[in-house]
Motif scaffolding. Structure first.
Motif, mmCIF file in Angstrom:
data_model
loop_
_atom_site.group_PDB
_atom_site.id
_atom_site.type_symbol
_atom_site.label_atom_id
_atom_site.label_comp_id
_atom_site.label_asym_id
_atom_site.label_seq_id
_atom_site.Cartn_x
_atom_site.Cartn_y
_atom_site.Cartn_z
ATOM 1 N N ILE A 150 0.833 -1.208 0.000
ATOM 2 C CA ILE A 150 0.000 0.000 0.000
ATOM 3 C C ILE A 150 0.867 1.257 0.000
ATOM 4 C CG2 ILE A 150 -0.262 0.035 2.531
ATOM 5 C CD1 ILE A 150 -3.082 0.824 0.093
ATOM 6 N N THR A 151 2.043 1.178 0.694
ATOM 7 C CA THR A 151 2.949 2.342 0.722
ATOM 8 C C THR A 151 3.388 2.719 -0.696
ATOM 9 O OG1 THR A 151 3.993 0.836 2.297
ATOM 10 C CG2 THR A 151 4.623 3.154 2.406
ATOM 11 N N LEU A 152 3.828 1.691 -1.447
ATOM 12 C CA LEU A 152 4.308 1.944 -2.809
ATOM 13 C C LEU A 152 3.208 2.570 -3.650
ATOM 14 C CD1 LEU A 152 6.608 1.598 -4.894
ATOM 15 C CD2 LEU A 152 5.515 -0.545 -5.532
ATOM 16 N N ARG A 153 1.995 2.055 -3.482
ATOM 17 C CA ARG A 153 0.879 2.583 -4.286
ATOM 18 C C ARG A 153 0.624 4.050 -3.966
ATOM 19 N NH1 ARG A 153 -3.697 -1.617 -2.999
ATOM 20 N NH2 ARG A 153 -4.974 -0.235 -4.270
ATOM 21 N N ILE A 154 0.707 4.371 -2.667
ATOM 22 C CA ILE A 154 0.473 5.780 -2.282
ATOM 23 C C ILE A 154 1.580 6.676 -2.844
ATOM 24 C CG2 ILE A 154 0.362 7.371 -0.310
ATOM 25 C CD1 ILE A 154 -1.025 5.012 1.200
ATOM 26 N N VAL A 155 2.836 6.202 -2.694
ATOM 27 C CA VAL A 155 3.964 6.996 -3.214
ATOM 28 C C VAL A 155 3.805 7.213 -4.720
ATOM 29 C CG1 VAL A 155 6.452 6.958 -3.630
ATOM 30 C CG2 VAL A 155 5.576 6.285 -1.403
ATOM 31 N N LEU A 156 3.451 6.148 -5.430
ATOM 32 C CA LEU A 156 3.273 6.254 -6.880
ATOM 33 C C LEU A 156 2.216 7.283 -7.236
ATOM 34 C CD1 LEU A 156 3.462 2.675 -8.455
ATOM 35 C CD2 LEU A 156 4.996 4.604 -8.815
ATOM 36 N N ILE A 157 1.099 7.220 -6.522
ATOM 37 C CA ILE A 157 0.002 8.147 -6.835
ATOM 38 C C ILE A 157 0.410 9.591 -6.555
ATOM 39 C CG2 ILE A 157 -2.330 8.873 -6.144
ATOM 40 C CD1 ILE A 157 -2.978 5.882 -5.755
ATOM 41 N N ILE A 158 1.043 9.808 -5.390
ATOM 42 C CA ILE A 158 1.450 11.187 -5.052
ATOM 43 C C ILE A 158 2.420 11.729 -6.091
ATOM 44 C CG2 ILE A 158 2.686 12.605 -3.358
ATOM 45 C CD1 ILE A 158 1.562 10.747 -1.188
ATOM 46 N N CYS A 159 3.465 10.934 -6.420
ATOM 47 C CA CYS A 159 4.466 11.397 -7.378
ATOM 48 C C CYS A 159 3.828 11.649 -8.745
ATOM 49 C CB CYS A 159 5.596 10.377 -7.524
ATOM 50 S SG CYS A 159 6.588 10.264 -6.048
ATOM 51 N N ILE A 200 0.282 11.387 -19.971
ATOM 52 C CA ILE A 200 -0.304 10.051 -20.167
ATOM 53 C C ILE A 200 0.440 9.031 -19.319
ATOM 54 C CG2 ILE A 200 -0.613 8.201 -21.861
ATOM 55 C CD1 ILE A 200 -1.149 10.430 -23.929
ATOM 56 N N GLY A 201 1.765 9.162 -19.281
ATOM 57 C CA GLY A 201 2.577 8.257 -18.463
ATOM 58 C C GLY A 201 2.164 8.282 -17.005
ATOM 59 N N THR A 202 1.960 9.497 -16.470
ATOM 60 C CA THR A 202 1.567 9.587 -15.051
ATOM 61 C C THR A 202 0.171 9.000 -14.840
ATOM 62 O OG1 THR A 202 0.680 11.805 -15.356
ATOM 63 C CG2 THR A 202 2.961 11.650 -14.638
ATOM 64 N N VAL A 212 -0.941 6.058 -12.189
ATOM 65 C CA VAL A 212 -2.038 6.180 -11.207
ATOM 66 C C VAL A 212 -3.012 5.019 -11.381
ATOM 67 C CG1 VAL A 212 -4.027 7.563 -10.512
ATOM 68 C CG2 VAL A 212 -1.847 8.677 -10.979
ATOM 69 N N LEU A 213 -3.379 4.736 -12.639
ATOM 70 C CA LEU A 213 -4.309 3.632 -12.895
ATOM 71 C C LEU A 213 -3.740 2.316 -12.368
ATOM 72 C CD1 LEU A 213 -5.592 4.460 -16.481
ATOM 73 C CD2 LEU A 213 -6.816 4.681 -14.306
ATOM 74 N N MET A 214 -2.438 2.107 -12.581
ATOM 75 C CA MET A 214 -1.830 0.853 -12.112
ATOM 76 C C MET A 214 -1.833 0.774 -10.592
ATOM 77 S SD MET A 214 1.073 -0.404 -14.761
ATOM 78 C CE MET A 214 2.378 0.560 -14.205
ATOM 79 N N SER A 215 -1.683 1.937 -9.925
ATOM 80 C CA SER A 215 -1.725 1.926 -8.465
ATOM 81 C C SER A 215 -3.135 1.644 -7.944
ATOM 82 C CB SER A 215 -1.258 3.275 -7.905
ATOM 83 O OG SER A 215 -0.112 3.688 -8.581
ATOM 84 N N ILE A 216 -4.116 2.211 -8.643
ATOM 85 C CA ILE A 216 -5.499 2.027 -8.177
ATOM 86 C C ILE A 216 -5.967 0.580 -8.429
ATOM 87 C CG2 ILE A 216 -7.905 2.723 -8.516
ATOM 88 C CD1 ILE A 216 -6.784 5.541 -9.209
ATOM 89 N N PHE A 217 -5.809 0.150 -9.690
ATOM 90 C CA PHE A 217 -6.280 -1.204 -10.030
ATOM 91 C C PHE A 217 -5.153 -2.212 -9.864
ATOM 92 C CE2 PHE A 217 -8.765 1.853 -12.539
ATOM 93 C CZ PHE A 217 -10.007 1.600 -12.004
ATOM 94 N N ASN A 218 -4.669 -2.340 -8.639
ATOM 95 C CA ASN A 218 -3.490 -3.202 -8.445
ATOM 96 C C ASN A 218 -3.814 -4.679 -8.599
ATOM 97 O OD1 ASN A 218 -4.804 -3.350 -5.917
ATOM 98 N ND2 ASN A 218 -2.886 -4.119 -5.040
#
Lengths: 115, 222
Positions: free
Chosen positions: A3-12, A39-41, A45-51
């Motif tokens: 979950i940490t990685l997903r949050i970091v990814l989304i914030i960045c 588009i890359g970002t 975000v999509l990859m973090s949400i739909f993990n």
């Protein structure tokens, strides 16, 4: 993915997305150049949400950990961007060279006429 | 035949005067000095001596300098363009042999070669030169002995070739490109001197970079 990685990814990603908009507004970047990064970002975000989906694809492709799959996509994206940037530098280089020659030849003609 | 001698010069204030004098005393061909935005007073030397020169506003390297010379040659209707180093290593009295070779139709490109008839000495530089020769032989089946020589004469068709294709450099890989396009290349024996003033462009790192560029270009790209 943790979950940490997903949050970091989304914030960045969100920060990068905003940065792209700011740079265009400041006229420091062309719209066409910033869109690919945006588009890359969004993809990140999509990859973090739909993990769950990412985990499923990674498993099917035989990755040991889903996070490796995410990193692979990021690396591939950067490599392509780097390569395209190199091509553009080459093209620009050639254009600047032509301008350089044009100026030099004009100058030469001007000096010739003076003499 | 209208012949133009292209003399690229970068920081050659100490050598350029002698080089141009050598050219004008030993040949009746036109010449043009390309001052590649030198940091020293090469431009002033050219101006003071009333040389025929073009001065580039931005430094862009040897390839660009030769290229603008080619543009000038093409626009002014020259039949042959010769690249001739501005550092005083080349001897202008051999230029007419190069031109003669082209005039007779023996070649489209004439290379002023140190080893056309003489043997190569043994040094690091020559190992590099031999390696490039080997690559050229592997790729085209033609033996060129002095591939890295900077004294080359080109026919008008090849001047056009240079203008149409901006990736062509005045280096050995272009010889491969031309050979594969069925142009004739011939080596003509010349003598060269050691440079008197100034630094050579090649240092160890640049040399390695140069060799990599040449080998990859010759084998894969041309």
């Amino acid at each position: 993915m943790s979950i940490t990685l997903r949050i970091v990814l989304i914030i960045c990603s969100v920060l990068s997305f905003i940065l792209c908009i700011v740079k265009v507004k400041q006229s420091k970047m062309q719209v066409t150049d910033s869109v690919i990064w945006m588009i890359g970002t969004i993809v990140l975000v999509l990859m973090s949400i739909f993990n769950k989906a990412v985990e499923w694809i990674a498993m099917k492709l035989g990755f040991i950990a889903p996070v490796n799959f995410v990193f692979l996509i990021i690396i591939a994206f950067l490599l392509i961007q780097g390569f395209l940037a190199d091509i553009r530098i080459s093209i620009l280089n050639n254009k600047v060279k032509d301008l350089n020659h044009y100026i030099a030849l004009e100058e030469y003609d001007k000096n010739r006429k003076k003499k | 035949m209208k012949v133009l001698i292209i003399i690229p010069a970068y920081n050659e204030a100490l050598n350029i005067k002698k080089t141009v004098k050598d050219v004008t005393n030993n040949t009746k061909y036109d010449y043009i000095v390309i001052n590649d935005c030198s940091k020293d007073n090469t431009k002033e030397v050219c101006e003071k001596n009333n040389f025929n020169y073009i001065s580039l506003p931005v430094n862009y390297g040897l390839t660009s300098a030769i290229n603008i010379g080619m543009k000038y040659a093409y626009n002014n209707g020259y039949d042959v363009a010769i690249q001739f180093d501005g550092d005083g290593q080349h001897d202008a009295k051999y230029l007419k042999n190069l031109v003669k070779t082209i005039e007779n139709g023996q070649a489209d490109v004439a290379i002023g070669s140190r080893f056309a008839e003489q043997r190569k000495p043994f040094s690091m530089r020559m190992i590099g030169s031999t390696l490039i020769s080997m690559c050229i032989f592997l790729r085209t089946g033609k033996r060129l002995k002095d591939t890295t020589s900077g004294m080359r004469a080109y026919k008008r068709e090849i001047i056009k070739e240079f203008l149409d294709n901006p990736t062509l450099t005045p280096e050995p890989d272009t010889m491969v490109y031309l050979l594969r396009k069925k142009y004739k290349i011939k080596e003509v024996q010349v003598e060269m001197r050691e440079r008197e003033f100034g630094e050579s462009y090649l240092n160890p790192i640049k040399s390695i970079e140069y060799m990599c560029n040449m080998i990859f270009s010759i084998i894969f790209m041309r």
